[in-house]
Write an enzyme that holds these catalytic residues in place. Structure first.
Site, short mmCIF file in Angstrom:
data_model
loop_
_atom_site.label_atom_id
_atom_site.label_comp_id
_atom_site.label_asym_id
_atom_site.label_seq_id
_atom_site.Cartn_x
_atom_site.Cartn_y
_atom_site.Cartn_z
N ASP A 293 0.83 -1.20 0.00
CA ASP A 293 0.00 0.00 0.00
C ASP A 293 0.87 1.26 0.00
O ASP A 293 0.42 2.32 0.41
CB ASP A 293 -0.90 -0.01 1.26
CG ASP A 293 -2.14 0.84 1.09
OD1 ASP A 293 -2.31 1.45 0.03
OD2 ASP A 293 -2.94 0.90 2.04
N CYS B 19 -18.00 6.43 -0.03
CA CYS B 19 -17.60 5.30 0.83
C CYS B 19 -17.18 5.80 2.21
O CYS B 19 -16.39 6.74 2.35
CB CYS B 19 -16.45 4.54 0.15
SG CYS B 19 -15.74 3.24 1.17
N CYS C 53 -20.31 -10.56 3.34
CA CYS C 53 -19.87 -11.45 2.25
C CYS C 53 -19.86 -12.91 2.73
O CYS C 53 -19.19 -13.24 3.71
CB CYS C 53 -18.48 -11.03 1.79
SG CYS C 53 -17.79 -12.15 0.55
N CYS D 81 -24.57 -13.41 -6.22
CA CYS D 81 -24.70 -12.74 -4.91
C CYS D 81 -24.48 -11.22 -5.05
O CYS D 81 -23.55 -10.78 -5.71
CB CYS D 81 -23.67 -13.31 -3.94
SG CYS D 81 -23.62 -12.49 -2.35
C1 B12 Z 1 -7.42 4.07 -2.90
C2 B12 Z 1 -7.66 2.91 -1.98
C3 B12 Z 1 -8.84 2.91 -1.24
C4 B12 Z 1 -9.98 3.89 -1.51
C5 B12 Z 1 -10.70 3.42 -2.80
C6 B12 Z 1 -11.09 1.94 -2.75
C7 B12 Z 1 -11.26 1.28 -4.09
N1 B12 Z 1 -12.16 0.33 -4.16
O1 B12 Z 1 -10.59 1.65 -5.04
C8 B12 Z 1 -10.80 3.80 -0.20
C9 B12 Z 1 -10.31 4.89 0.77
C10 B12 Z 1 -12.32 3.95 -0.36
C11 B12 Z 1 -10.37 2.44 0.31
C12 B12 Z 1 -11.13 1.68 1.18
C13 B12 Z 1 -10.74 0.45 1.67
N2 B12 Z 1 -9.55 -0.14 1.52
CO1 B12 Z 1 -8.17 0.53 0.30
N3 B12 Z 1 -6.85 0.92 -0.97
C14 B12 Z 1 -6.73 1.85 -1.87
C15 B12 Z 1 -5.45 1.65 -2.71
C16 B12 Z 1 -4.37 2.61 -2.18
C17 B12 Z 1 -5.63 1.84 -4.21
C18 B12 Z 1 -6.87 1.12 -4.81
C19 B12 Z 1 -7.09 1.50 -6.27
O2 B12 Z 1 -6.19 1.41 -7.08
N4 B12 Z 1 -8.30 1.95 -6.60
C20 B12 Z 1 -8.60 2.34 -7.95
C21 B12 Z 1 -9.78 1.54 -8.52
C22 B12 Z 1 -9.84 1.64 -10.05
O3 B12 Z 1 -9.55 0.23 -8.19
P1 B12 Z 1 -10.67 -0.78 -7.62
O4 B12 Z 1 -11.89 -0.16 -7.11
O5 B12 Z 1 -9.88 -1.66 -6.71
O6 B12 Z 1 -11.11 -1.42 -8.99
C23 B12 Z 1 -10.74 -2.67 -9.41
C24 B12 Z 1 -11.98 -3.53 -9.60
O7 B12 Z 1 -13.07 -3.07 -8.85
C25 B12 Z 1 -12.19 -3.58 -11.04
N5 B12 Z 1 -13.10 -2.61 -11.66
C26 B12 Z 1 -13.07 -1.28 -11.60
N6 B12 Z 1 -13.99 -0.74 -12.38
C27 B12 Z 1 -14.64 -1.76 -12.96
C28 B12 Z 1 -15.68 -1.74 -13.86
C29 B12 Z 1 -16.18 -2.95 -14.29
C30 B12 Z 1 -17.27 -2.93 -15.28
C31 B12 Z 1 -15.60 -4.16 -13.81
C32 B12 Z 1 -16.13 -5.45 -14.25
C33 B12 Z 1 -14.55 -4.15 -12.88
C34 B12 Z 1 -14.08 -2.94 -12.49
O8 B12 Z 1 -10.92 -3.38 -11.63
C35 B12 Z 1 -10.21 -2.45 -10.84
C36 B12 Z 1 -8.77 -2.70 -11.00
O9 B12 Z 1 -8.00 -1.77 -10.30
C37 B12 Z 1 -5.10 0.15 -2.38
C38 B12 Z 1 -3.60 -0.19 -2.37
C39 B12 Z 1 -3.05 -0.27 -3.77
N7 B12 Z 1 -1.97 0.44 -4.02
O10 B12 Z 1 -3.60 -0.96 -4.61
C40 B12 Z 1 -5.77 -0.08 -1.00
C41 B12 Z 1 -6.44 -1.43 -0.73
C42 B12 Z 1 -7.27 -1.75 -1.95
N8 B12 Z 1 -7.34 -1.15 0.39
C43 B12 Z 1 -7.46 -2.10 1.22
C44 B12 Z 1 -8.37 -2.13 2.31
C45 B12 Z 1 -8.13 -3.17 3.39
C46 B12 Z 1 -9.43 -1.20 2.37
C47 B12 Z 1 -10.65 -1.25 3.30
C48 B12 Z 1 -11.15 -2.66 3.60
C49 B12 Z 1 -10.31 -0.51 4.61
C50 B12 Z 1 -11.51 -0.33 5.54
N9 B12 Z 1 -11.97 -1.37 6.21
O11 B12 Z 1 -12.01 0.75 5.70
C51 B12 Z 1 -11.67 -0.42 2.48
C52 B12 Z 1 -12.49 -1.31 1.54
C53 B12 Z 1 -13.53 -0.53 0.76
C54 B12 Z 1 -13.80 -1.20 -0.58
N10 B12 Z 1 -14.96 -1.83 -0.69
O12 B12 Z 1 -12.93 -1.15 -1.47
C55 B12 Z 1 -6.63 -3.32 0.80
C56 B12 Z 1 -7.58 -4.36 0.19
C57 B12 Z 1 -7.25 -5.81 0.48
C58 B12 Z 1 -8.22 -6.71 -0.25
N11 B12 Z 1 -8.52 -7.85 0.35
O13 B12 Z 1 -8.70 -6.41 -1.34
C59 B12 Z 1 -5.61 -2.67 -0.21
C60 B12 Z 1 -5.17 -3.59 -1.35
C61 B12 Z 1 -4.37 -2.24 0.63
C62 B12 Z 1 -3.47 -3.43 1.01
N12 B12 Z 1 -2.21 -3.39 0.60
O14 B12 Z 1 -3.88 -4.38 1.65
N13 B12 Z 1 -9.19 2.06 -0.22
S1 SF4 Z 2 -19.95 -0.98 2.86
FE1 SF4 Z 2 -17.98 -1.02 1.71
S2 SF4 Z 2 -18.31 0.40 -0.02
FE2 SF4 Z 2 -19.95 0.80 1.50
S3 SF4 Z 2 -19.20 2.44 2.80
FE3 SF4 Z 2 -18.59 0.53 3.82
S4 SF4 Z 2 -16.50 0.07 3.01
FE4 SF4 Z 2 -17.39 1.63 1.66
#
Ligand code: B12
Ligand code: SF4
Length: 317
Positions: free
Chosen positions: A131, A211, A245, A188
């Site tokens: 991260d 979020c 989940c 789901c």
């Molecule tokens: C920015 C960030 C956040 C942001 C944005 C989250 C997000 N979903 O992007 C915020 C602050 C909201 C956040 C929250 C959390 N985070 Co965070 N976060 C990050 C970070 C730094 C970058 C993520 C990123 O690149 N986001 C950009 C978007 C594009 O990515 P994405 O949503 O993951 O999208 C992927 C898919 O959803 C899919 N996708 C996207 N769009 C579409 C569209 C379609 C049509 C389809 C099919 C698929 C698809 O492809 C994308 C590929 O990147 C990473 C670390 C890292 N460097 O990767 C940690 C990371 C993702 N976070 C982590 C954690 C633990 C959390 C939380 C659980 C913390 C908490 N309990 O509060 C929450 C979970 C919320 C959630 N449901 O995601 C862990 C997740 C571990 C895991 N098992 O997945 C990471 C990997 C850190 C780590 N090293 O462990 N986080």
């Molecule tokens: S349920 Fe997941 S997506 Fe919704 S506010 Fe909580 S962490 Fe963010």
């Protein structure tokens, strides 16, 4: 030094899973640009600033051929927030209860990397991140076979669930890679339905600006009024979309001392949190991932949660 030897060493160092992905142009890496353009990063300007590097790990380490991904279970034996009926309990995301994962996992990754340098007959280039780097960790985790990216956007491992930290080593060695994980979400949609602020717009598409995790950890300044009530009693992060989940119903729990809840944050109520002075709060944040919000951010969140708890009480009476 083979991929199997690297994975065996990773296990010895305390990682619960380890897989290897090719450093290729994976299709999922391309979602980031559109996600940013739609404003789903909210105020996280660092994601936009580093977007070009995040597009491909080879922009971070041009010689990268493989991405070694680790998973570390942080789940412990405390109930889920969705099991707690008390609106006056301060809800803190479970990943933040113990020691700061950046420090703990960062040190374990460095140990793995040091072992690799000693074990490899040929020199190589590498970078380790947890991260901490401009890398889309979940995409590489999926392609390393660690787990699939669920509808809640979290990586879900069929045995470990999604309470896992990801870490990775980008590496120039031509290592044997794993098959990508297969999506097992099926039909789901529990996570999408349970999200208190409707932040999951479609499967895999999260609007950070809605979020609770973003609002309570990353957002600076006042929390938009329209979103305050949805935050409920969450004062740092949110776990709801993972708690509901089914893949987490039987998730294993870690006995690693690093992730056990610190007494200061273990089942604490809102008035206790609000009553702590700045020195007490600073001490409790030291060495914890929660230091990201700083004392002021935490106070802001607790104030919102207290208002929400009062509203809930008045609604009941
Ligand atoms: C920015 C960030 C956040 C942001 C944005 C989250 C997000 N979903 O992007 C915020 C602050 C909201 C956040 C929250 C959390 N985070 Co965070 N976060 C990050 C970070 C730094 C970058 C993520 C990123 O690149 N986001 C950009 C978007 C594009 O990515 P994405 O949503 O993951 O999208 C992927 C898919 O959803 C899919 N996708 C996207 N769009 C579409 C569209 C379609 C049509 C389809 C099919 C698929 C698809 O492809 C994308 C590929 O990147 C990473 C670390 C890292 N460097 O990767 C940690 C990371 C993702 N976070 C982590 C954690 C633990 C959390 C939380 C659980 C913390 C908490 N309990 O509060 C929450 C979970 C919320 C959630 N449901 O995601 C862990 C997740 C571990 C895991 N098992 O997945 C990471 C990997 C850190 C780590 N090293 O462990 N986080
Ligand atoms: S349920 Fe997941 S997506 Fe919704 S506010 Fe909580 S962490 Fe963010």
């Amino acid at each position: 030094m083979t991929s199997s030897e690297i994975k065996a060493r990773a296990r010895e160092l305390g990682f619960d899973a380890c897989g290897i992905a090719p450093a290729d142009d994976h299709a999922e890496l391309h979602f980031l640009r559109e996600w940013l353009d739609r404003g789903y990063a909210g105020g996280m300007a660092y994601l936009e600033r580093s977007a070009a590097r995040r597009a491909d790990a080879r922009n971070v380490l041009p010689s990268a051929r493989a991405v070694i991904v680790t998973a570390t279970v942080y789940n412990t034996n405390r109930p889920y927030s969705t099991e707690c009926a008390d609106a006056a309990r301060a809800q803190i995301a479970r990943y933040a209860w113990g020691d700061d994962y950046h420090d703990v996992i960062g040190a374990r990754l460095e140990a793995l990397l040091a072992w690799m340098h000693a074990a490899s007959p040929e020199p190589f280039e590498a970078r380790a991140y947890v991260d901490t780097g401009p890398v889309q960790e979940r995409v590489y985790a999926q392609h390393a076979g660690i787990g699939w990216i669920g509808k809640n956007t979290c990586v879900i491992n069929p045995q470990l669930g999604s309470w896992i930290f990801l870490g990775e080593i980008l590496c120039s060695l031509p290592l044997a890679v794993d098959a990508p994980a297969v999506d097992q979400c099926g039909t789901c949609t529990l996570c999408i339905e349970a999200c208190p602020t409707h932040a999951i717009l479609a499967p895999g598409v999260l609007d950070s600006a809605r979020c609770i995790s973003y609002l309570t950890i990353e957002h600076r300044g006042d929390i938009p009024e329209a979103l305050q009530s949805g935050i409920g009693s969450h004062v740092y992060g949110c776990d709801v979309c993972q708690e509901v989940c089914p893949w987490n119903a039987l998730a294993p729990q870690s006995v690693d001392p690093a992730w056990q809840p610190r007494p200061a944050w273990d089942r604490v109520d809102l008035t206790t949190s609000a009553g702590r002075d700045n020195d007490e709060l600073s001490a409790a944040l030291r060495g914890s991932a929660m230091r990201r919000t700083k004392v002021d951010g935490l106070r802001r969140n607790v104030a919102v949660a207290i208002t929400n708890a009062q509203t809930t009480r008045e609604g009941r009476s």
